[in-house]
Design an enzyme around this catalytic site. Sequence first.
Site, mmCIF file in Angstrom:
data_model
loop_
_atom_site.group_PDB
_atom_site.id
_atom_site.type_symbol
_atom_site.label_atom_id
_atom_site.label_comp_id
_atom_site.label_asym_id
_atom_site.label_seq_id
_atom_site.Cartn_x
_atom_site.Cartn_y
_atom_site.Cartn_z
ATOM 1 N N LYS A 33 0.854 -1.192 0.000
ATOM 2 C CA LYS A 33 0.000 0.000 0.000
ATOM 3 C C LYS A 33 0.888 1.239 0.000
ATOM 4 O O LYS A 33 1.068 1.918 1.013
ATOM 5 C CB LYS A 33 -0.904 -0.022 1.238
ATOM 6 C CG LYS A 33 -2.374 -0.044 0.869
ATOM 7 C CD LYS A 33 -3.242 -0.185 2.069
ATOM 8 C CE LYS A 33 -4.332 0.850 2.102
ATOM 9 N NZ LYS A 33 -5.253 0.837 0.990
HETATM 10 N N1 PPE Z 1 -7.434 -2.619 -3.123
HETATM 11 C C1 PPE Z 1 -6.974 -1.355 -3.036
HETATM 12 C C2 PPE Z 1 -6.231 -0.774 -4.176
HETATM 13 C C3 PPE Z 1 -7.219 -0.634 -1.871
HETATM 14 O O1 PPE Z 1 -6.752 0.611 -1.769
HETATM 15 C C4 PPE Z 1 -7.952 -1.216 -0.818
HETATM 16 C C5 PPE Z 1 -8.225 -0.432 0.439
HETATM 17 C C6 PPE Z 1 -8.404 -2.541 -0.951
HETATM 18 C C7 PPE Z 1 -8.119 -3.211 -2.139
HETATM 19 C C8 PPE Z 1 -9.144 -3.255 0.150
HETATM 20 O O2 PPE Z 1 -8.294 -3.581 1.214
HETATM 21 P P1 PPE Z 1 -8.833 -3.681 2.705
HETATM 22 O O3 PPE Z 1 -9.197 -2.301 3.134
HETATM 23 O O4 PPE Z 1 -7.721 -4.262 3.473
HETATM 24 O O5 PPE Z 1 -10.021 -4.578 2.683
HETATM 25 N N2 PPE Z 1 -8.372 0.962 0.241
HETATM 26 C C9 PPE Z 1 -8.259 1.884 1.334
HETATM 27 C C10 PPE Z 1 -8.169 3.335 0.847
HETATM 28 C C11 PPE Z 1 -9.372 3.880 0.192
HETATM 29 C C12 PPE Z 1 -9.271 5.361 -0.092
HETATM 30 O O6 PPE Z 1 -10.059 5.836 -0.921
HETATM 31 O O7 PPE Z 1 -8.445 6.050 0.508
HETATM 32 C C13 PPE Z 1 -9.382 1.695 2.346
HETATM 33 O O8 PPE Z 1 -10.412 1.123 2.041
HETATM 34 O O9 PPE Z 1 -9.191 2.133 3.473
#
Ligand code: PPE
Length: 304
Positions: A157
């Site tokens: 991330k």
């Molecule tokens: N893919 C990406 C690219 C991503 O950024 C997230 C979270 C996920 C999948 C899902 O991961 P998880 O939260 O562990 O289930 N994205 C974060 C940021 C969003 C934003 O707009 O800022 C979030 O959901 O916190």
Amino acid sequence: MIKTELIWMNGKFVKWDEAKIHILTHGLHYGTGVFEGIRCYETKEGPAVFRLKDHIKRLFDSAKVFMMEIPFTFEEIFEATKETVRVNKLKECYIRPIAYYGYKEMGLSPLNNPVDVAIACYPWGTYLGEEGLKKGVRCKVSSWRRIDSCMLPPLAKLTANYANSTLAKLEALNCGYEEAILLNFNGKIAEGPGENIFIVKNGRLITPPFSAGALPGITRDSVITLAKDQGILTMEADILREQLFLADEAFFTGTAAEITPIREVDGRVIGDGSRGPITGKLQSEFFRVVRGEVKKYLNWLDFV
Ligand code: PPE
């Protein structure tokens, strides 16, 4: 954005309006940071952070990929996160920890710059709207491809990765859609700009594997686990664009997005164009779990 009182910066609490950094901060110019998105939910026993340890583990994993040394221990970040929610007296909130190369020198090598760490928390309602959560969102397959692991690491991330996400999001909004879906470099479905993606076909879930460029989402993992409990199997497999069009149901998962149904992709209605029955079932179970109503998953909650 709804302000709260205090933000944790490098071990100290700073007033929200004073949580500032220098304009020549390395991370601002070159995207050299790693971050997390975490939610804290109100439960009968008080506010509880959902899968906090997994999020902090992923923060350290992202830093490892980036060869960044976070100057705090896992335990310190864990405690600081809970403390940040506590001092702001919030019952429910979104939590944003970030570690980034700070201010000292310009130029691409970050090695002489300090690694600064901050944790903010603030109320954040539904990611794609209350309506989206109930009825589903309309999506566009982006003309931008998801970053490939030979260019930027999609499993970490990294703040820089989100320039790719932002381009896809902008394009979708500009074309009148609510969200984007990104294909990877091989033309298979990878994920949303800030969410993992699932389809439902003949009673089974299918989601792209990490090798397709899907972030190891903590909500993704939670959904696979909750589905298994309900006797619903998940296959991690490549998904073609037309499999998405022909799915019985589709949904996004993410900390911010929670479980958001997808009701249309590129003008094709998915299933009957509303939240499907399996999506609905998983969504309501997920909300029971995060609010501490399911005994089996109380170990996913860290009470602040
Ligand atoms: N893919 C990406 C690219 C991503 O950024 C997230 C979270 C996920 C999948 C899902 O991961 P998880 O939260 O562990 O289930 N994205 C974060 C940021 C969003 C934003 O707009 O800022 C979030 O959901 O916190």
